[in-house]
Structure formats: structure tokens, C-alpha cells
Design an enzyme around this catalytic site. Structure first.
Site, PDB file in Angstrom:
ATOM      1  CG  HIS A  96      54.918  39.094 119.010  1.00 50.50           C
ATOM      2  ND1 HIS A  96      54.311  39.218 120.189  1.00 50.50           N
ATOM      3  CD2 HIS A  96      54.991  40.166 118.481  1.00 50.50           C
ATOM      4  CE1 HIS A  96      53.755  40.389 120.343  1.00 50.50           C
ATOM      5  NE2 HIS A  96      54.365  41.105 119.309  1.00 50.50           N
ATOM      6  CD  GLU A 132      57.255  43.940 119.590  1.00 53.68           C
ATOM      7  OE1 GLU A 132      56.611  44.720 119.226  1.00 53.68           O
ATOM      8  OE2 GLU A 132      56.919  42.630 120.013  1.00 53.68           O
TER       9      GLU A 132
HETATM   10  P1  13P Z   1      51.836  47.780 120.451  1.00 50.53           P
HETATM   11  O1  13P Z   1      52.347  48.726 119.693  1.00 50.53           O
HETATM   12  O2  13P Z   1      50.176  47.771 120.426  1.00 50.53           O
HETATM   13  O3  13P Z   1      52.178  47.991 121.928  1.00 50.53           O
HETATM   14  O4  13P Z   1      52.233  46.254 120.102  1.00 50.53           O
HETATM   15  C1  13P Z   1      53.572  46.121 119.630  1.00 50.53           C
HETATM   16  C2  13P Z   1      53.722  44.835 119.309  1.00 50.53           C
HETATM   17  O5  13P Z   1      53.506  43.636 119.932  1.00 50.53           O
HETATM   18  C3  13P Z   1      54.065  44.658 117.863  1.00 50.53           C
HETATM   19  O6  13P Z   1      54.526  43.424 117.724  1.00 50.53           O
END
Ligand code: 13P
Length: 227
Positions: free
Chosen positions: A85, A153
Site C-alpha cells: 500500500h 490506487e
Molecule cells: P480512500 O478511499 O479513503 O481514498 O482510501 C483508499 C485507500 O487507500 C484504500 O486502500
């Protein structure tokens, strides 16, 4: 759809227990994974929801203070694990080599790694998006990727309310699909009940990784109905 809920570093014990009580009222046919903070893994008791973790150790059990080994996670019935992450890459200076080791250890225990990839705002501005994704995925070269899920992400989309354009999303996900033909592909970053209709127009998203929304159960119910 696979919907993965990342609680990050949130909720006290009592708040978590209350969350579970409220969560059990959620109605959905989507496949849900909840990744609570580690202290609550052993308190997890939601039916028809899989348990996930937000990280895993590069080590086996032994003298590794503060670490949680994959075999320990397995003993808690953990089925999925977020790895790489962006918050861990940034705050804990996680390297590609460490992320690869974590994936190895998880796979040995039959836990499905969810590898998070995505570019920063600066990398996006420099037009390095696809290059970054490709580099982050290159650690998977020696793995059978059907047992690994990938979450795209973009770092700049996390917690900002911003999401990529559908063209950007489709381009990124097509490139991930090329490297990982058998992986389930998730999108994460400011996903909400308000932008789900928009995100749904991408043909490549097979699930979502939720941060903030995972803690707002009324909005989560609306989101699940729309997605
Ligand atoms: P948000 O949905 O708060 O933007 O976070 C995304 C995230 O990092 C999930 O792992």
C-alpha cells in the site's frame, strides 16, 4: 464484484465491536473483505465476509518484534492481505524486494495478496504513470498471478476526492491486465457512493478497494446497491 474494505489505522476496540454489529445489517450480494487494524483480527466475527489484513511480515515466526508472520495470520483465518500500500511504501520505506518477500510468505500460507500499485501526483504529471505501474508489477515475474489480486490506487487519488478519468483508468488497467492476465483487478482511491456510477463506466474494474467509505456504513450500503 470484490469489495475490499481497508480500515487503515482507525477505530478503538469498542468502536470496532460496534462497527461489526452495525456491519452485520449490511445487505449485499457482492463479495466483501474487511481489513481491520491488526489488534482486531482475532475479534472478527462477521458472517459471509472474508477477513483481510493490511500488511504481513517478510519473516517467518521468531525473533522479529512487532511483526506478524503469515502463518500467524493464517491461524486467525485471514484470507487476504494488502501488500505494498502506498502509505506503507511511503511511511515505512517499503522496498520492492520486501513487498516481493511478503507476497512469497503469504502465498506459502494460501493467503491471497492484494498488491497495491499506482503513481504519485509528480509521476503522473511527468507522464510516468505506466512506467511506474510496470516497475511495481515487475516483482511478480516469478509468481503465478492467478492467486494475486492487483489494486490500482493512484497515490494522488487516495483521500483527496479525486479519481482518474475513465481513459486513464482503462489505460492503466489494460496495462496491468497485460502483465497479470489472471489477476482480479481492483480500483482504489476516493471511491464513494457519489462517483460509483462514473467509475462503473470503466469496463476493466472487477472490484474496489475502499478506505474512507469502509467506515461510513450508511454510505457503504448505498454504494453496494449501486455497484
Ligand atoms: P480512500 O478511499 O479513503 O481514498 O482510501 C483508499 C485507500 O487507500 C484504500 O486502500
Amino acid at each position: 464484484m470484490k469489495i475490499v474494505l481497508n480500515h487503515k489505522c482507525n477505530l478503538t476496540k469498542d468502536e470496532f465491536l460496534n462497527y461489526q454489529r452495525e456491519f452485520s445489517k449490511i445487505k449485499t450480494s457482492h463479495s466483501l473483505v474487511v481489513c481491520p487494524s491488526s489488534p482486531y483480527l482475532a475479534l472478527f466475527n462477521l458472517e459471509n465476509v472474508a477477513l483481510g489484513t493490511q500488511d504481513a511480515s517478510i519473516y517467518e515466526t521468531g525473533a522479529h518484534t512487532g511483526d506478524i508472520a503469515s502463518s500467524q495470520l493464517k491461524s486467525l483465518n485471514v484470507k487476504y492481505a494488502l501488500v505494498g500500500h502506498s502509505e506503507r511504501r511511503k511511511e515505512h520505506k517499503e522496498t520492492e524486494e520486501e513487498i516481493k518477500k511478503k507476497i512469497e510468505k503469504l502465498l506459502e500460507q494460501g493467503i491471497t495478496p492484494i498488491l497495491c500499485v499506482g503513481e504519485t501526483k509528480e509521476e503522473r504529471n511527468k507522464g510516468e504513470r505506466l512506467e511506474v505501474i510496470k516497475r511495481q508489477l515487475s516483482i511478480l515475474n516469478s509468481f503465478e498471478t492467478k492467486n494475486i489480486m492487483i489494486a490500482y490506487e493512484p497515490v494522488w487519488a487516495i483521500g483527496t476526492g479525486l479519481v482518474p478519468t475513465i481513459e486513464e483508468l482503462d489505460e492503466a488497467l489494460t496495462s496491468i491486465r497485460f502483465s497479470c492476465p489472471k489477476s482480479t483487478l481492483l480500483y482504489g482511491g476516493s471511491v464513494s457512493d457519489e462517483n460509483i456510477e462514473y467509475l462503473k463506466t470503466s469496463k476493466h474494474i472487477e472490484g474496489y478497494l475502499l478506505g474512507g467509505l469502509s467506515l461510513k456504513l450508511e454510505k457503504l450500503q448505498v454504494f453496494l446497491e449501486l455497484c
